[in-house]
Design a protein around this motif. Structure first.
Motif, PDB file in Angstrom:
ATOM      1  N   MET A   1       1.030  -0.931  -0.155  1.00  0.00           N
ATOM      2  CA  MET A   1      -0.047   0.059   0.098  1.00  0.00           C
ATOM      3  C   MET A   1       0.765   1.070  -0.099  1.00  0.00           C
ATOM      4  O   MET A   1       1.683   1.607   0.936  1.00  0.00           O
ATOM      5  N   GLU A   2       0.644   2.093  -0.942  1.00  0.00           N
ATOM      6  CA  GLU A   2       1.487   3.216  -1.226  1.00  0.00           C
ATOM      7  C   GLU A   2       1.117   4.204  -0.032  1.00  0.00           C
ATOM      8  O   GLU A   2       0.038   4.573   0.387  1.00  0.00           O
ATOM      9  N   ARG A   3       2.085   4.663   0.675  1.00  0.00           N
ATOM     10  CA  ARG A   3       1.857   5.731   1.674  1.00  0.00           C
ATOM     11  C   ARG A   3       2.391   6.957   1.353  1.00  0.00           C
ATOM     12  O   ARG A   3       3.233   7.254   0.677  1.00  0.00           O
ATOM     13  N   ILE A   4       1.582   8.178   2.118  1.00  0.00           N
ATOM     14  CA  ILE A   4       1.823   9.505   1.659  1.00  0.00           C
ATOM     15  C   ILE A   4       2.739  10.280   2.903  1.00  0.00           C
ATOM     16  O   ILE A   4       2.265  10.241   3.951  1.00  0.00           O
ATOM     17  N   LYS A   5       3.819  10.861   2.400  1.00  0.00           N
ATOM     18  CA  LYS A   5       4.421  11.693   3.517  1.00  0.00           C
ATOM     19  C   LYS A   5       3.727  12.852   3.821  1.00  0.00           C
ATOM     20  O   LYS A   5       3.378  13.598   2.907  1.00  0.00           O
ATOM     21  N   ILE A   6       3.507  13.048   5.021  1.00  0.00           N
ATOM     22  CA  ILE A   6       2.891  14.553   5.417  1.00  0.00           C
ATOM     23  C   ILE A   6       3.763  15.698   5.758  1.00  0.00           C
ATOM     24  O   ILE A   6       3.409  16.664   6.059  1.00  0.00           O
ATOM     25  N   ALA A  26       6.810   6.327   9.921  1.00  0.00           N
ATOM     26  CA  ALA A  26       6.643   7.345  10.970  1.00  0.00           C
ATOM     27  C   ALA A  26       6.368   8.683   9.881  1.00  0.00           C
ATOM     28  O   ALA A  26       6.977   8.710   8.512  1.00  0.00           O
ATOM     29  N   GLY A  27       5.531   9.577  10.025  1.00  0.00           N
ATOM     30  CA  GLY A  27       5.426  10.452   9.008  1.00  0.00           C
ATOM     31  C   GLY A  27       4.620  10.427   7.913  1.00  0.00           C
ATOM     32  O   GLY A  27       4.672  11.107   6.879  1.00  0.00           O
ATOM     33  N   THR A  28       3.670   9.311   8.015  1.00  0.00           N
ATOM     34  CA  THR A  28       2.925   9.051   6.678  1.00  0.00           C
ATOM     35  C   THR A  28       1.471   8.664   7.068  1.00  0.00           C
ATOM     36  O   THR A  28       1.192   8.497   8.118  1.00  0.00           O
ATOM     37  N   ILE A  29       0.648   8.914   6.165  1.00  0.00           N
ATOM     38  CA  ILE A  29      -0.619   8.441   6.078  1.00  0.00           C
ATOM     39  C   ILE A  29      -1.082   7.354   5.092  1.00  0.00           C
ATOM     40  O   ILE A  29      -0.258   7.446   3.857  1.00  0.00           O
ATOM     41  N   THR A  30      -1.637   6.335   5.201  1.00  0.00           N
ATOM     42  CA  THR A  30      -2.145   5.310   4.118  1.00  0.00           C
ATOM     43  C   THR A  30      -3.491   5.889   3.810  1.00  0.00           C
ATOM     44  O   THR A  30      -4.562   5.981   4.441  1.00  0.00           O
ATOM     45  N   PRO A  31      -3.569   6.157   2.369  1.00  0.00           N
ATOM     46  CA  PRO A  31      -4.845   6.375   1.731  1.00  0.00           C
ATOM     47  C   PRO A  31      -5.930   5.363   1.238  1.00  0.00           C
ATOM     48  O   PRO A  31      -5.222   4.235   0.721  1.00  0.00           O
ATOM     49  N   PHE A  32      -7.119   5.472   1.387  1.00  0.00           N
ATOM     50  CA  PHE A  32      -7.998   4.780   1.024  1.00  0.00           C
ATOM     51  C   PHE A  32      -9.171   5.614   0.310  1.00  0.00           C
ATOM     52  O   PHE A  32      -9.986   6.143   0.742  1.00  0.00           O
ATOM     53  N   LEU A  33      -8.920   5.637  -1.122  1.00  0.00           N
ATOM     54  CA  LEU A  33      -9.551   6.630  -1.630  1.00  0.00           C
ATOM     55  C   LEU A  33     -10.290   6.078  -2.824  1.00  0.00           C
ATOM     56  O   LEU A  33     -10.127   5.042  -3.417  1.00  0.00           O
ATOM     57  N   ILE A  34     -11.694   6.868  -3.056  1.00  0.00           N
ATOM     58  CA  ILE A  34     -12.656   6.256  -4.235  1.00  0.00           C
ATOM     59  C   ILE A  34     -12.230   6.693  -5.093  1.00  0.00           C
ATOM     60  O   ILE A  34     -12.167   8.040  -5.632  1.00  0.00           O
ATOM     61  N   LYS A  65     -12.126   0.411   4.177  1.00  0.00           N
ATOM     62  CA  LYS A  65     -12.908   0.036   2.904  1.00  0.00           C
ATOM     63  C   LYS A  65     -14.295   0.073   3.144  1.00  0.00           C
ATOM     64  O   LYS A  65     -15.145   0.238   2.371  1.00  0.00           O
ATOM     65  N   TRP A  66     -14.572  -0.042   4.346  1.00  0.00           N
ATOM     66  CA  TRP A  66     -16.069  -0.068   4.744  1.00  0.00           C
ATOM     67  C   TRP A  66     -16.485   1.430   4.580  1.00  0.00           C
ATOM     68  O   TRP A  66     -17.688   1.864   4.120  1.00  0.00           O
ATOM     69  N   PHE A  67     -15.757   2.336   5.188  1.00  0.00           N
ATOM     70  CA  PHE A  67     -16.175   3.711   5.007  1.00  0.00           C
ATOM     71  C   PHE A  67     -16.245   4.182   3.500  1.00  0.00           C
ATOM     72  O   PHE A  67     -16.987   4.973   3.077  1.00  0.00           O
ATOM     73  N   ASN A  68     -15.292   3.640   2.732  1.00  0.00           N
ATOM     74  CA  ASN A  68     -15.264   3.903   1.240  1.00  0.00           C
ATOM     75  C   ASN A  68     -16.528   3.593   0.522  1.00  0.00           C
ATOM     76  O   ASN A  68     -17.078   4.184  -0.184  1.00  0.00           O
ATOM     77  N   SER A  69     -17.143   2.147   1.213  1.00  0.00           N
ATOM     78  CA  SER A  69     -18.462   1.673   0.681  1.00  0.00           C
ATOM     79  C   SER A  69     -19.530   2.815   1.062  1.00  0.00           C
ATOM     80  O   SER A  69     -20.878   2.408   0.330  1.00  0.00           O
ATOM     81  N   LEU A  70     -19.454   3.602   1.855  1.00  0.00           N
ATOM     82  CA  LEU A  70     -20.367   4.661   2.300  1.00  0.00           C
ATOM     83  C   LEU A  70     -20.077   5.901   1.561  1.00  0.00           C
ATOM     84  O   LEU A  70     -21.046   6.982   1.628  1.00  0.00           O
ATOM     85  N   GLY A  71     -19.086   6.146   0.659  1.00  0.00           N
ATOM     86  CA  GLY A  71     -18.803   7.120  -0.446  1.00  0.00           C
ATOM     87  C   GLY A  71     -17.948   7.970   0.508  1.00  0.00           C
ATOM     88  O   GLY A  71     -17.759   9.473   0.328  1.00  0.00           O
ATOM     89  N   ILE A  72     -17.312   7.471   1.483  1.00  0.00           N
ATOM     90  CA  ILE A  72     -16.280   8.451   2.289  1.00  0.00           C
ATOM     91  C   ILE A  72     -14.802   8.038   1.868  1.00  0.00           C
ATOM     92  O   ILE A  72     -14.407   6.888   2.022  1.00  0.00           O
ATOM     93  N   ASN A  73     -14.071   9.279   1.530  1.00  0.00           N
ATOM     94  CA  ASN A  73     -12.573   8.996   1.490  1.00  0.00           C
ATOM     95  C   ASN A  73     -11.900   8.679   2.859  1.00  0.00           C
ATOM     96  O   ASN A  73     -12.358   9.173   3.941  1.00  0.00           O
ATOM     97  N   CYS A  74     -10.906   7.745   3.025  1.00  0.00           N
ATOM     98  CA  CYS A  74     -10.308   7.619   4.265  1.00  0.00           C
ATOM     99  C   CYS A  74      -8.538   7.565   4.109  1.00  0.00           C
ATOM    100  O   CYS A  74      -8.038   7.385   3.257  1.00  0.00           O
ATOM    101  N   PHE A  75      -8.206   7.923   5.432  1.00  0.00           N
ATOM    102  CA  PHE A  75      -6.938   7.793   5.659  1.00  0.00           C
ATOM    103  C   PHE A  75      -6.440   7.265   7.032  1.00  0.00           C
ATOM    104  O   PHE A  75      -7.181   7.412   7.956  1.00  0.00           O
ATOM    105  N   ILE A  76      -5.457   6.253   7.087  1.00  0.00           N
ATOM    106  CA  ILE A  76      -5.156   5.889   8.318  1.00  0.00           C
ATOM    107  C   ILE A  76      -3.821   6.310   8.693  1.00  0.00           C
ATOM    108  O   ILE A  76      -2.819   6.546   7.733  1.00  0.00           O
TER     109      ILE A  76
END
Length: 276
Positions: A1-6, A26-34, A65-76
């Protein structure tokens, strides 16, 4: 999973000598985007996983992924944990909120609909973001740091709340605060309740033998005194770490309540909620 540096570089309070597995991202977020061409800006949920501030005890990919199913973008948020201590996890989560809000256009997100969700110790961190969004600030290093770190909504799942009462979760308190006695009260959510928190849903189970429901009850007692906007659900059955996808009545009830809360706040865009 690609992580984004913040942070582009110079992560605040980064210690190059800390190289344990739990802090490798450290210093990253993991995106789950629709991936779609939806013209309307989507709402967003930022997730804080649990683990006593010592680890990320289980992945929240299923929840994202469940939040994605509701139409919501997510980041961990891959926030730093022990041997990092306060204020490092708070720095990380506030930066994550700011980063997502600053880049809302890029991620097709409504910057006024960025919620935070936390589980167990991650619930404490999410709650801290709601209470300390304008406190314990670091030096501004770029334009992102000038953006608001206040979430617009919060869901705390069986959260660690107190760092100082006899029902506190000892490991979380020790890992976050170390032996600095003044931090135990300073970082206890119930000691810092305020009226101007984002709209919040909190739930706990009576059977939780690891993080007592007294944590949530103490918090909502103080929130009520302040006149804050929240809802609270105390479920009879279920041990600590109850997964909202478990095949039992109590988990299904919580799943429905979370959906309803999100619908009430107009975060959903893909599904219609049916009665449980």
């Amino acid at each position: 999973m690609e992580r984004i540096k913040i942070w582009d570089n110079n992560i605040p309070l980064f210690d190059e000598n800390i190289k344990n597995e739990e802090n490798k991202f450290a210093g990253t977020i993991t995106p789950f985007l629709i991936n779609d061409n939806e013209a309307k800006k989507r709402s967003c949920i930022i997730i804080c996983e649990g683990g006593s501030y010592a680890r990320h005890s289980y992945t929240c990919e299923e929840e994202a992924k469940w939040f994605n199913s509701l139409g919501i973008n997510c980041f961990i948020v891959n926030y730093r944990v022990y041997p990092y201590k306060y204020p490092v996890p708070l720095i990380d989560v506030k930066r994550a909120i700011r980063y997502v809000r600053y880049n809302a256009e890029k991620f097709n997100i409504n910057p006024e609909k960025i919620g935070i969700v936390g589980f167990s110790a991650g619930g404490h961190l999410a709650g801290s973001a709601c209470l300390f969004f304008d406190k314990f600030e670091q030096n501004i290093i770029d334009e992102i740091d000038k953006v608001s770190a206040k979430p617009n909504l919060a869901i705390l799942n069986y959260p660690v709340v107190s760092m100082c009462e006899n029902f506190r979760h000892q490991n979380s308190a020790k890992n976050l605060c170390g032996e600095e006695q003044e931090l135990f009260e300073k970082l206890s959510l119930e000691k810092n309740a305020r009226k101007d928190i984002p709209k919040m849903m909190i739930w706990h189970t009576l059977e939780d033998s690891i993080v007592s429901s007294k944590n949530s009850i103490s918090f909502i007692t103080e929130l009520e005194k302040k006149g804050a906007q929240f809802e609270f659900h105390l479920v009879r059955k279920g041990e600590h770490g109850l997964k909202i996808f478990e095949d039992n009545k109590d988990a299904k009830k919580i799943l429905y309540l979370i959906k309803q809360f999100l619908e009430d706040e107009e975060y959903l865009s893909l599904i219609h909620i049916s009665e449980p």
